[in-house]
Design a protein around this motif. Sequence first.
Motif, short mmCIF file in Angstrom:
data_model
loop_
_atom_site.label_atom_id
_atom_site.label_comp_id
_atom_site.label_asym_id
_atom_site.label_seq_id
_atom_site.Cartn_x
_atom_site.Cartn_y
_atom_site.Cartn_z
N THR A 167 -5.51 40.13 13.90
CA THR A 167 -5.34 40.15 12.45
C THR A 167 -6.64 39.67 11.82
O THR A 167 -7.04 38.51 12.02
N ALA A 168 -7.33 40.53 11.11
CA ALA A 168 -8.63 40.17 10.54
C ALA A 168 -8.90 41.02 9.31
O ALA A 168 -8.44 42.16 9.19
N ALA A 169 -9.67 40.46 8.40
CA ALA A 169 -10.05 41.16 7.17
C ALA A 169 -11.57 41.28 7.10
O ALA A 169 -12.29 40.39 7.54
N GLY A 170 -12.04 42.39 6.56
CA GLY A 170 -13.46 42.55 6.29
C GLY A 170 -14.32 42.77 7.52
O GLY A 170 -15.51 42.45 7.51
N LEU A 171 -13.76 43.33 8.61
CA LEU A 171 -14.57 43.60 9.79
C LEU A 171 -15.50 44.78 9.54
O LEU A 171 -15.16 45.73 8.83
N ASP A 172 -16.68 44.73 10.15
CA ASP A 172 -17.66 45.80 9.96
C ASP A 172 -18.06 46.36 11.32
O ASP A 172 -18.76 45.69 12.09
N PHE A 173 -17.60 47.60 11.62
CA PHE A 173 -17.92 48.27 12.87
C PHE A 173 -18.88 49.44 12.62
O PHE A 173 -18.90 50.40 13.40
N THR A 174 -19.67 49.37 11.60
CA THR A 174 -20.58 50.47 11.25
C THR A 174 -21.46 50.84 12.44
O THR A 174 -22.12 49.98 13.04
N ASP A 175 -21.45 52.15 12.78
CA ASP A 175 -22.29 52.70 13.86
C ASP A 175 -22.00 52.09 15.22
O ASP A 175 -22.82 52.20 16.15
N ALA A 176 -20.87 51.46 15.39
CA ALA A 176 -20.51 50.86 16.69
C ALA A 176 -19.94 51.92 17.62
O ALA A 176 -19.42 52.94 17.19
N ASN A 177 -20.04 51.67 18.92
CA ASN A 177 -19.43 52.55 19.91
C ASN A 177 -18.11 51.93 20.36
O ASN A 177 -18.09 50.93 21.07
N LEU A 178 -17.01 52.53 19.93
CA LEU A 178 -15.67 52.02 20.24
C LEU A 178 -14.90 53.01 21.10
O LEU A 178 -13.67 53.08 21.05
N THR A 179 -15.61 53.75 21.93
CA THR A 179 -14.96 54.70 22.82
C THR A 179 -13.95 53.99 23.72
O THR A 179 -14.27 52.98 24.36
N ASP A 180 -12.74 54.50 23.75
CA ASP A 180 -11.65 53.95 24.58
C ASP A 180 -11.28 52.52 24.20
O ASP A 180 -10.62 51.82 24.97
N ALA A 181 -11.68 52.06 23.03
CA ALA A 181 -11.28 50.73 22.57
C ALA A 181 -9.81 50.74 22.17
O ALA A 181 -9.25 51.78 21.82
N SER A 182 -9.19 49.57 22.21
CA SER A 182 -7.77 49.47 21.90
C SER A 182 -7.55 48.52 20.72
O SER A 182 -8.00 47.37 20.74
N PHE A 183 -6.82 49.04 19.70
CA PHE A 183 -6.49 48.26 18.51
C PHE A 183 -4.98 48.27 18.26
O PHE A 183 -4.53 48.18 17.13
N THR A 184 -4.18 48.41 19.28
CA THR A 184 -2.74 48.54 19.09
C THR A 184 -2.17 47.33 18.37
O THR A 184 -2.48 46.18 18.70
#
Length: 651
Positions: free
Chosen positions: A345-362
Amino acid sequence: MTTWVVPLESQSVEEILESKQVMVESDEAIDSEDVIVLYRPTETDLVGCFTVADATPVGADATTTLVTVTPQSETVGRLSVTRESEQERFTGDVLALDESEAEVKRRQLDRADDRLPPNTDASEQTGSLLDIESLSDIVRASAQVDAAQQDFSGERHGRLVLRNQILRGSDLSYTNLENSDFTDAELQDVDFRGANLTDVTFDGAHLQGADFRGANLSSASFDQDLTQCRFSGASLIEADLTGTTLEGADFSQAVLDDANLRGTRPHRTCFDDASLKDIHCQDAEFIDATFRGANLSESTLADADFTGATFDGAKLTNVDFTRPLIDETSFKSAELSKAEFDGVTAAGLDFTDANLTDASFTDAILEDARFTGSRLTRADFRGSNLSGAVMTDAKASEADFRHAVIERVAFGQTELFAATFGGAALYGAILQSARVGGDTSFHLNTHTESTSDAPTDTATEATHRRVVYDPRSNQSIPEGVAGDPADVEKAESVYQTLETVMAENAYGAVASSYFWNQKEMQRYQARQGGTSLGIPNDIRWWQNILERVSCGYGESFSHLFGWAFVLVCLLATVYPLFGLSHAEIGKLSYETVGGWAPVYGLQFSLSAFTGLGYGQFDVNQIGEMLATIETGLGVVFFALLIFVMTRKVTR
């Protein structure tokens, strides 16, 4: 280990240092690893400590032993003792004591105390008795020594016990102090640059402002305040920093692989370009810390506080972010493939240009997060809440958004090939200009997909493409969805959005099915306006029904030709009842021509419907009225036919 205290008589210090041999007279055997302490009986100077490397008995009675020794310091220290008279000196040729080296030195110093001049203050002992030239001198002193601001750089020792010693501001750069003990020592502002401090214990030591740049601190132990300490380029592999305060410390380019950072407080600490693979940091507080370019692969970052931290460009492959605090944390251009953010649980995260291949956010709650330009291939967002997030220009092919809350999410220019949105709350999502494929699914898969533009039953296809807000879908709306507006209004808006995006990507048949569902939601809303005798009051409902029946909301040829066929055939059976006749054949009623009457009636009905004229046919006044109406409906038919064809072509 036995410590031997031996008088230095026939040999000089220079000879011993050169030959590394000393003659010792003793009836007892001397073993390797024993320690020899030499002193001058004529001057009562404690020359230095030596470790026995080898011992060979010589002489007939074997009372003399030739001992090969190794100095415990490259510079042999001297502990000068002031005497009152020549008669006061050490007694005994050889002392074999089965006790620790520290105890032997303590006893020697106690003897030296007895030789102080009269009225000498004990507090002056360090200054008057001890000439500190090396760290070994401090060890021999046994008692606390004030060696602040001294230069001990480059010394090679190892296993020194410097507990409680005062070394504030001293220079210990490039020393070898492996396995040494600095427990409770005062080491503020000490220079440890380039030193070998492997397995060193700093528990209880005061280290504020110490400089460990480039030092080897592998397996070292800390438990106190390390505020403003500099560890840039240092090696802290398997180091134990449990519970330490690291505020403002600098670990840039340091190696902390497998280090223990549990319970630490590295507020505003710099870990830029550091290696922190497989670290353990449960309950740590990395508030406003920076990890730019750092490598944290395989690390467990669960239950830690990273509020305001910066991971820009960091490598976080296979990192476990389960249950941390990461509000306002930046992951710009970070490598986060296979990272786990489940339940975060988080607010204001910045993943701009990040590599999130196969990442899990369930089941994560990431409202207003920024994923601009990020790679989200096969990322798992099932059950997550992404309300207000920005995913423009992202690559989210094969991403899984099932049952997620995606309200007000911007997907502009995002690749969504083979992505799945079944059961997701999509109200307000900006999908215009998103790139989707025929395998992109916005509904739960309950049948074999039909994505081609081959003729299909639009109404049938529409029943399989119902979004979660649709009251006909029987789907549960995900938690966290806003209550306003009503679900049916949200459904209409989502269908309109999906129609647009599928049409933009040249999937006309699919777009038609979403348009059909949009019109159905309008009809559903119109019916909510109330009824009289079961008949809806809202004129919009009647308008909607007419559009649906006449041409399937402009999407169905089958609806259009269906009612035209029924109309023509029905009137074909009616015209013989209203004076249908032919100039050559005569009256064409059921009585005159029997079963052929509907056939002649069909010919006349088609002529009237198409507006080609009656030819040699004629009817009575009522028949003419029906024919006029049919001709008008024929005009409507051809107008609707052109309309439907135009919609099909433009899709």
